[in-house]
Design an enzyme around this catalytic site. Structure first.
Site, PDB file in Angstrom:
ATOM      1  N   GLU A 167       0.819  -1.211   0.000  1.00  0.00           N
ATOM      2  CA  GLU A 167       0.000   0.000   0.000  1.00  0.00           C
ATOM      3  C   GLU A 167       0.852   1.261   0.000  1.00  0.00           C
ATOM      4  O   GLU A 167       1.839   1.363   0.737  1.00  0.00           O
ATOM      5  CB  GLU A 167      -0.905   0.005   1.236  1.00  0.00           C
ATOM      6  CG  GLU A 167      -1.831   1.194   1.307  1.00  0.00           C
ATOM      7  CD  GLU A 167      -2.783   1.124   2.491  1.00  0.00           C
ATOM      8  OE1 GLU A 167      -3.712   1.956   2.547  1.00  0.00           O
ATOM      9  OE2 GLU A 167      -2.613   0.237   3.349  1.00  0.00           O
ATOM     10  N   GLU A 268     -12.962   2.254   4.310  1.00  0.00           N
ATOM     11  CA  GLU A 268     -11.987   2.529   5.374  1.00  0.00           C
ATOM     12  C   GLU A 268     -12.071   4.018   5.736  1.00  0.00           C
ATOM     13  O   GLU A 268     -11.113   4.768   5.564  1.00  0.00           O
ATOM     14  CB  GLU A 268     -10.573   2.150   4.913  1.00  0.00           C
ATOM     15  CG  GLU A 268      -9.590   2.046   6.063  1.00  0.00           C
ATOM     16  CD  GLU A 268      -8.156   1.830   5.589  1.00  0.00           C
ATOM     17  OE1 GLU A 268      -7.404   1.153   6.296  1.00  0.00           O
ATOM     18  OE2 GLU A 268      -7.800   2.346   4.509  1.00  0.00           O
TER      19      GLU A 268
END
Length: 295
Positions: A167, A268
């Site tokens: 990520e 998220e």
């Protein structure tokens, strides 16, 4: 990888909840961890994701792993994304795998635990956060350690039929985190795949982090939407629910579909866990913009 996002949902209809996974480390946080899967199910979701739920330890007691597994099973929720041990998150840390010494050792100790837990629940996506630059440490040595540990993670994931996600975060909130753009994260995933020959390292595209970093999110979707391993979203600024900031999240989701992304989208973001947290999903979808570059 499952293909839960059917393309071609008609315009004028809401986004179906079965395309999305609730991040239980960001949503329903007013509840104890073991109650959050049921809360997600009550809100209409059958898929969830989470950060490593035990930030103080990479190797929690079996009874705690078993209790979380039961809570997920009893709620009828599927775990579709899990972080490897990443240090104190939320908190000062942004991963452990490039951090010399004890934290690197903790990351390695977590590999079989995390992959085993994921496999027991059918989860095939494990996020390996890179970790911050450490004052006094040689960045080249940290990068070499990171590659070594990512190779270990990819091999552990491969043993259970899973993939490792890499990520990119944003430099505004994570100034010591060196992976701050999609190209850097994609290049690292490619290096891991070259080193292992397994091909199971993939880019995790977090639309919020890309936006805060100043990246052209639409261009990143066009470039990497078909090949990335997972997508997460929040509005920017503020990391709130879609509609709380300036991102045109419905348009970005449409672009993901047109780019060929067929995986889960992790929610998220920060929002009140009660009424209103998911209202944006119930809004009718607009017709797509007439943009031939994204078709």
């Amino acid at each position: 990888m499952p293909h839960p996002m059917p393309h071609g949902t008609p315009h004028g209809t809401p986004f179906p909840r079965h395309r999305f996974a609730v991040n239980l480390s960001m949503l329903f946080t007013g509840l104890p961890l073991l109650e959050r899967p049921a809360a997600a199910a009550a809100a209409g979701f059958d898929a969830v994701e989470m950060w490593w739920p035990w930030p103080a330890t990479p190797t929690p007691p079996d009874r705690e792993l078993d209790a979380l597994r039961r809570a997920l099973d009893d709620a009828g929720t599927r775990l579709v994304g899990l972080n490897f041990y990443a240090g104190q998150l939320p908190g000062p840390d942004r991963g452990a795998l490039s951090v010399p010494g004890a934290e690197s050792a903790r990351f390695r100790a977590n590999l079989d635990v995390a992959t085993g837990f994921a496999a027991s629940l059918g989860c095939t996506a494990l996020n390996a956060l890179y970790g911050n630059r450490i004052a006094g440490a040689d960045p080249r040595a940290q990068d070499a350690l990171a590659l070594e540990n990512l190779v270990r993670a990819a091999e552990a994931a491969d043993r259970v039929g899973a993939q490792v996600l890499i990520e990119a975060l944003n430099p505004v909130e994570s100034p010591a985190y060196p992976l701050t753009g999609s190209a850097a994260a994609v290049a690292l995933a490619e290096r891991v795949n070259e080193a292992t020959g397994l091909g199971n390292a993939r880019f995790l595209m977090d639309l919020y982090h890309l936006a805060v970093a100043g990246e052209d999110v639409a261009a990143a979707i066009t470039a990497y939407g078909k090949t990335c391993g997972h997508v997460q979203l929040a509005d920017a600024p503020g990391r709130g629910a879609p509609g709380s900031g300036v991102l045109d999240v419905p348009d970005l989701l449409e672009r993901l579909e047109r780019a060929g992304y067929g995986g889960w989208v992790g929610l998220e973001y920060r929002a009140a866990s009660g009424a209103g947290a998911f209202d944006w999903l119930d809004q009718p979808r607009r017709p797509a913009h007439d943009d031939p570059s994204t078709t």
